[in-house]
Design an enzyme around this catalytic site. Structure first.
Site, PDB file in Angstrom:
ATOM      1  N   GLU A  35       0.834  -1.242  -0.006  1.00 50.19           N
ATOM      2  CA  GLU A  35       0.032  -0.046  -0.022  1.00 50.19           C
ATOM      3  C   GLU A  35       0.726   1.191   0.014  1.00 50.19           C
ATOM      4  O   GLU A  35       0.338   2.441  -0.383  1.00 50.19           O
ATOM      5  CB  GLU A  35      -0.916  -0.024   1.226  1.00 50.19           C
ATOM      6  CG  GLU A  35      -2.005   1.020   1.292  1.00 50.19           C
ATOM      7  CD  GLU A  35      -3.349   0.595   1.939  1.00 50.19           C
ATOM      8  OE1 GLU A  35      -3.834   1.840   2.575  1.00 50.19           O
ATOM      9  OE2 GLU A  35      -3.581  -0.401   1.873  1.00 50.19           O
ATOM     10  N   ASP A  58      -3.283  -3.043   3.312  1.00 48.89           N
ATOM     11  CA  ASP A  58      -3.526  -3.168   4.504  1.00 48.89           C
ATOM     12  C   ASP A  58      -4.743  -3.934   5.006  1.00 48.89           C
ATOM     13  O   ASP A  58      -5.596  -4.169   3.952  1.00 48.89           O
ATOM     14  CB  ASP A  58      -4.112  -1.654   5.010  1.00 48.89           C
ATOM     15  CG  ASP A  58      -2.654  -0.715   5.157  1.00 48.89           C
ATOM     16  OD1 ASP A  58      -1.509  -1.199   5.200  1.00 48.89           O
ATOM     17  OD2 ASP A  58      -2.889   0.370   5.335  1.00 48.89           O
ATOM     18  N   TYR A  73      -0.235  -2.752  13.188  1.00 48.45           N
ATOM     19  CA  TYR A  73      -1.254  -1.941  12.429  1.00 48.45           C
ATOM     20  C   TYR A  73      -2.126  -1.263  13.189  1.00 48.45           C
ATOM     21  O   TYR A  73      -2.741  -1.703  14.140  1.00 48.45           O
ATOM     22  CB  TYR A  73      -2.022  -3.060  11.584  1.00 48.45           C
ATOM     23  CG  TYR A  73      -2.850  -2.340  10.393  1.00 48.45           C
ATOM     24  CD1 TYR A  73      -2.284  -1.709   9.304  1.00 48.45           C
ATOM     25  CD2 TYR A  73      -4.247  -2.475  10.643  1.00 48.45           C
ATOM     26  CE1 TYR A  73      -2.897  -1.055   8.489  1.00 48.45           C
ATOM     27  CE2 TYR A  73      -5.069  -1.654   9.526  1.00 48.45           C
ATOM     28  CZ  TYR A  73      -4.357  -1.248   8.483  1.00 48.45           C
ATOM     29  OH  TYR A  73      -5.228  -0.695   7.558  1.00 48.45           O
ATOM     30  N   ASP A 119      -7.594  -4.359   6.104  1.00 45.34           N
ATOM     31  CA  ASP A 119      -8.923  -3.979   6.550  1.00 45.34           C
ATOM     32  C   ASP A 119      -9.752  -3.949   5.387  1.00 45.34           C
ATOM     33  O   ASP A 119      -9.421  -4.033   4.250  1.00 45.34           O
ATOM     34  CB  ASP A 119      -8.860  -2.578   7.274  1.00 45.34           C
ATOM     35  CG  ASP A 119      -8.059  -1.504   6.546  1.00 45.34           C
ATOM     36  OD1 ASP A 119      -7.981  -1.521   5.421  1.00 45.34           O
ATOM     37  OD2 ASP A 119      -7.983  -0.456   7.063  1.00 45.34           O
TER      38      ASP A 119
END
Length: 866
Positions: A10, A114, A329, A116
């Site tokens: 990312e 990431d 994270y 999520d």
């Protein structure tokens, strides 16, 4: 031939960490839109060639097609059913092209975004950009799940590849489309309705957002509680005894009464008794529990309340700590650690910092305890320090945040705090009093988190049945006080409780209501609503309270969660939610007069605002200058509004009249030492008389960006009038060497004379020894640039025999060229025989065509702003 594996992270820093871990540091790096790290290794049991690169966040953003971007030509109601398209977030970064190029000939794609929902959404954006069919998920396309960028986590993720979640990606798509359509529709309507009606309405855009507005609603609700609060007097008894020479105050069990006469009665009863009898002594062992793991919301709350760092800044700092490998994270809802978490290794990594080394070594030597069982949201472990850092390496604020994360983690594996609580009960005259003392027996986690320590206070020793003389009985008079304004920490708690936003978006929503001038952050990071913020919420309340209550957003978030779990169809959810908002929008439009009445009571009409500044070219009456955002002129007689450039100062310009329309010219000055100053005609600026001018000049205007209001586009430095002495034709000198613009003589730059480009930030400093510099009607025979006339000061003239007047071309005249200096651009070379001329705004023609054709059609008003 060995297969090629493309891996996409990312952020560039994460790509570097991944490549370093998997290659053992043996890799080569080449430049691209983002760096590409290459090395040989093993993939699925075979030799493979690896390429590791990255995006920079979202690659694509959701927006309306150009046909729906004109504020004036589009009914906001049409936006609810308008199509949406996905375009590159940052075209200048060329990420889409970069991914397509790197994916050519690749056998496998491994996604390191990431972990999520947003990361899952970016996964599918990357897949779209590479051109690899989505049907290859599970065969050629894989997903790496990791919670930190440590070598161990990276290796574990590589050895346990999974599949990207299409459902979670669709959940983000649904939220983006809902927020875009609802936010833009309401924002466009109310901005157009209220802007231009009130002079002291200080806001360019009066925005609505399904998350932003309920967030503001919490702040206004507290404000209304404060303003409607009526203080009430109360009275209480303060009873004192003397023990071992010390005066001790006892607490009355009734706390306080709102009847003075009754309080006096109780005082007399106690005073007449004169003796306090010890009726009960209670000694209990109490325990203050250690905290659970740290999640995002709790980190943001502590950052604001204890560290004085706002949520948006705190999130940026946490993300930086994560990408540098110092913490895990930072976007997580979980406070429970997985059973397999290696606490000993995490503690050992912190053992060498003198701030907490003693605590850590004690835990490692005598044994640590597992954290309390918290909430497992199934996303990421709690935020945890991953390696040691120093204040010098991080900077002040990042270090303070990192220090808290470390202390919190150490606290979670420390014993509970234990203390003895002693409570003594006294009675006198039928009334009960007590005093309480605490004595800490084991500090536990409070030794590393001292701000949570139990306050110790010793009380004298008494025995049950003791009779104690009363020293005095006073009546204390007080008044109830209103609650304080909401703090950021309290607001975040309310947002979490009511399902407003996510751990990732909560800081954005809080920041937005500040940026929109709806609230101001006061001392203690408390949020005070502005008149605009208060009036907006009151307006929604009197039309449709649902628009500012958290209930609708909570329902939307619940539906989006169902999409993420694969339990609801994302198209049906989007359609259902938009249909509900269409009905609410239609009713809101019909009842807007109710909100307008509140605005009228709070803000001043344009006719009553501003100061007289310049004459209108239509009626020859003076127009009023409104200095609040957006800056504008208002003609009371013609009832016309003329928008002006923003973020600068405005004054009358020598009472010069525009030859095209009779309006008096104004001088706009930007802020800063190298900022431009330029004249403009209010009418020409809003209604350019020449075709293409409004597109050539990237000024803000309502029908393109929603930032300023109606029109905007043509200052005098873009005017093509052949005889006006302020136009580009007469003040333009030569083509800009940096872009397709024209260098214009700054008319008010004396004594530091200069030219500025009418398109970019290029500035050319002219001879400072000049008394006056002006353009002439002559052209350079070599390059067709305008000849300028320089009147040097007598004492500093570079001319022979004390002469002061000199004419020449700044490009071809050796004297003038030696005296000029270029700023904010490349070197400025003399031209010989090029014959390109000034270009009249076109400069060097097709050689910079791509730059010259840049468009300013970004309405954006996208979901990120709401």
């Amino acid at each position: 031939m060995a297969p090629t594996v493309l891996m996409v992270a990312e952020k560039p820093s994460i790509a570097l960490s991944i490549a370093s871990a998997l290659s053992g540091g043996r890799m080569s790096t080449r430049k691209g839109s983002t760096d590409v790290h290459e090395f040989d290794g093993m993939f699925q049991g075979s030799h493979a060639f690896f390429k590791v690169t990255s995006v920079i966040g979202h690659v694509l953003s959701v927006d309306f097609p150009p046909a729906y971007q004109n504020w004036e030509g589009t009914d906001p109601m049409d936006l609810f059913v308008a199509p949406v398209l996905r375009s590159e977030c940052n075209p200048k970064a060329h990420i889409r092209r970069h991914l397509a190029q790197e994916a050519r000939g690749c056998t496998y794609l491994v996604l390191w975004l990431d972990c999520d929902r947003e990361g899952e959404n970016i996964c599918y954006e990357v897949i779209d950009c590479t051109g690899i069919p989505k049907s290859e998920v599970g065969r050629r396309i894989f997903r790496a799940k990791f919670s930190s960028v440590t070598e161990k986590d990276i290796m574990d993720a590589m050895n346990n590849l999974v599949l990207p979640s299409k459902d979670e990606a669709l959940a983000v798509d649904a939220r983006q489309e809902i927020d875009l359509k609802v936010g833009v529709a309401f924002t466009r309507f109310q901005t157009r309705y209220f802007q231009g009606k009130y002079g002291n309405l200080d806001s360019r855009v009066i925005s609505y957002g399904p998350c932003q507005t309920p967030t503001l609603g919490f702040c206004v609700q507290r404000y209304q509680q404060i303003t409607t609060f009526k203080p009430e007097k109360f009275w209480s008894l303060k009873t004192y005894v003397i023990k071992d020479g010390n005066e001790i105050q006892l607490e009355w069990d009734r706390k306080k009464l709102f009847d003075f006469d009754v309080t006096v009665m109780f005082q007399k009863m106690v005073a007449s008794d004169g003796i306090l009898k010890v009726t009960d002594i209670s000694v209990k062992e109490e325990c203050k529990a250690r905290p659970p793991g740290l999640n995002t919301v709790n980190l943001l709350k502590v950052a604001s309340s204890a560290l004085g760092i706002g949520p948006q800044t705190a999130m940026h700092l946490a993300e930086r700590l994560y990408t540098q490998g110092f913490i895990s994270y930072p976007r997580t809802e979980s406070t429970a650690y997985p059973s397999s978490f290696d606490f000993r290794s995490a503690l050992a990594a912190l053992a060498h910092n003198p701030l907490w080394s003693n605590d850590v070594r004690t835990l490692l030597d005598t044994g640590f305890v597992k954290p309390k069982q918290g909430h497992d949201a199934g996303d990421h472990p709690p935020i945890t320090p991953m390696r040691l850092a120093t204040e010098e390496a991080l900077g002040t604020d990042a270090w303070r945040l990192y220090q808290y994360i470390c202390q919190h983690f150490i606290g979670t594996v420390s014993p509970d705090c234990r203390y003895t609580r002693t409570s003594i009960e006294f009675t006198s005259g039928g009334e009960t009093f007590h005093c309480v003392g605490n004595r800490v027996t084991s500090k536990g986690f409070t030794s590393i988190m001292p701000w949570l320590a139990v306050s110790e206070n010793n009380i004298p020793a008494y025995k049950k049945g003791d009779a104690v003389s009363i020293h005095k009985v006073d009546i204390y008079e007080g008044s109830t006080t209103p609650p304080d304004y909401l703090s950021e920490s309290e607001l975040i708690s309310l947002m979490e409780k009511n399902g407003i936003g996510t751990d990732a978006s909560i800081p954005v929503h809080v920041n937005n209501i500040c940026e929109r001038n709806y609230v101001q952050v006061n001392s203690g990071r408390r949020l005070v609503p502005t008149p605009l913020g208060t009036t907006l919420i009151r307006g929604y309340q009197c039309i449709d309270a649902d628009l500012c209550l958290p209930d609708i957003r909570r329902f939307i978030e619940q539906q989006i969660t169902l999409i993420a779990k694969g339990e609801a169809d994302h198209l049906q959810v989007v359609q259902h939610v938009l249909q509900q908002f269409m009905k609410k929008y239609s009713y809101f439009v019909k009842k807007i007069e109710n909100m307008d009445a509140l605005f009228e009571a709070q803000f001043s009409p344009l006719a009553d605002s501003g100061r007289l500044l310049s004459k209108c070219g239509k009626c020859a009456r003076y127009m009023k200058y409104i200095s609040t955002q957006p800056m504008r002129l208002y003609c009371v007689t013609c009832e016309e509004v003329y928008y002006l450039p923003q973020n600068g100062s405005i004054k009358l310009y020598k009472e010069i009249i525009c030859p095209l329309d009779g309006f008096e010219l104004l001088l706009f000055s930007m802020v800063g030492p190298d900022a431009k100053s330029f004249p403009l005609c209010p009418f020409c600026y809003n209604s350019p008389p020449f075709e293409g001018i409004d597109k050539l000049f990237g000024a803000l205007k309502l029908d393109d960006t929603g930032k300023v209001g109606k029109g905007a586009g043509m200052p005098c430095f873009l005017c093509l009038h052949p005889t006006c002495k302020q136009s580009m034709i007469t003040q333009g000198v030569c083509a800009c060497p940096e872009c397709t613009g024209t260098l214009i003589l700054d008319p008010v730059s004396a004594p530091k004379w200069r030219l500025y480009c009418n398109r970019c930030n290029c500035i050319v400093l002219l001879p400072h020894a000049a008394h006056k510099i002006s353009t002439t009607d002559k052209k350079c025979p070599t390059c067709e640039s305008t000849i300028i006339e320089v009147d040097f000061n007598k004492k500093t003239t570079p001319l022979k025999d004390g002469a002061t007047l000199h004419e020449g071309c700044i490009l071809c005249d050796e004297l003038l060229h030696s005296l000029i200096e270029m700023k904010h651009g490349k070197s400025f070379f003399m031209r010989r025989g090029r014959g390109r001329g000034r270009g009249r705004g076109r400069g060097r023609g097709s050689s910079r065509g791509r730059r010259g054709s840049s468009r300013h059609d970004d309405p954006k008003m996208s979901f990120r702003d709401f």
